[in-house]
Design an enzyme around this catalytic site. Structure first.
Site, PDB file in Angstrom:
ATOM      1  CB  SER A  39      -1.058   0.198   1.166  1.00 37.99           C
ATOM      2  OG  SER A  39      -0.367   0.446   2.203  1.00 37.99           O
ATOM      3  CB  SER A  43      -0.133   3.494   4.529  1.00 39.37           C
ATOM      4  OG  SER A  43       0.731   2.307   4.905  1.00 39.37           O
ATOM      5  CE  LYS A  67      -0.253   1.939   8.882  1.00 38.26           C
ATOM      6  NZ  LYS A  67      -0.714   2.265   7.469  1.00 38.26           N
ATOM      7  CB  SER A  79      -1.514   6.223   6.920  1.00 35.26           C
ATOM      8  OG  SER A  79      -1.180   5.198   7.876  1.00 35.26           O
TER       9      SER A  79
END
Length: 264
Positions: A81, A83, A138, A226
């Protein structure tokens, strides 16, 4: 249901190891006696090892080495992704250090050796708290006990604003090109500088919370695209997998050699 490769690897290692051990302890001595008897009587006889045992002998060491490396040393992941743009792009293949945050048993994820904890600014892989079978990646911005606030698209830690400097407009090719034109900024995370993306067309999500003990607050560098701790809460220490440290491949319709190397 998500595919649990760790559980499959443990199963293959155990099954192949049990077959090999059973053959060595129970079956192999009988075959050896048969060969010795054949030699005494002048007959020719070769050891007839079952095919299943041959496979177990061949693959058990491979399964074991992969299990040890993947469980305790390093594990590969692919970024699916946007994010973590601009730091990590769709199609990046990364390596994750499995021992920086402590040695954990595979499958059950219980920590057996405490070697360290995440530091602010680490790019961490963890099991998504709402669905532990799904890995997330993250940046750790909040440590246990921190007061985290996010308003007007700016981050505050314990009441201190994390400075942001606008670099320009973001431009890229490939799967993440829908982020072209986003604002590229450099954020100073208490001495740890990194890039983030801001989408001026999206409204910011306000947060003001204190990170409980044994938990972490994680955010994506692509701040307006995100799903992170602002929306689903904190990352429990038990869910940590490891620290991302190296991009070993990038494939998004082709190899982009410039992506290979350490992660910002």
């Amino acid at each position: 249901m998500s595919f649990d490769f760790s559980a499959l690897l443990v199963l293959l290692t155990v099954v192949s190891g049990v077959i090999w051990a059973f053959d060595s302890a129970v079956l192999a001595p009988g075959r050896k006696r048969a060969i010795e008897e054949a030699q005494r009587t002048g007959e020719e006889d070769a050891e007839n090892v079952p095919v299943l045992v041959e496979y177990a002998r061949s693959f058990f060491p491979v399964f074991l080495i992969v299990l040890l490396l993947r469980s305790f040393i390093v594990e590969p992941f692919r970024i699916p992704s946007a994010s973590m743009m601009p730091t990590l792009l769709i199609g990046d293949f990364i390596l994750v250090n499995k021992f920086d945050y402590g040695i954990r048993l595979p499958v059950v994820n219980s920590k057996v050796l405490d070697l360290g904890a995440p530091e602010r600014g680490d790019i961490a892989v963890f099991r998504y708290p709402k669905n532990p079978e799904t890995p997330y990646i993250k940046r750790i911005v909040g440590l246990p006990g921190d007061r985290i606030a996010y308003r007007d698209k700016q981050l505050y830690i314990n009441g201190e604003l994390m400075p942001q400097e606008t670099v320009g407009r973001y431009e890229t090719n490939g799967s993440g090109n829908d982020m072209n034109g986003a604002i590229l900024r450099q954020e100073d995370l208490l001495g740890m500088e990194h890039h983030i993306l801001i989408d001026s067309d999206r409204s910011g999500f306000k947060v003001d919370t204190v990170v409980p003990e044994g938990h972490y607050f994680a955010m994506g560098d692509n701040r307006d695209h995100s799903s992170d701790s602002r929306f689903w809460g904190f990352v429990p220490e038990h869910n940590l997998v490891g620290k991302a440290f190296f991009i070993w491949m990038h494939w998004d319709g082709g190899i982009e050699w410039s992506r290979l190397g350490t992660i910002e």
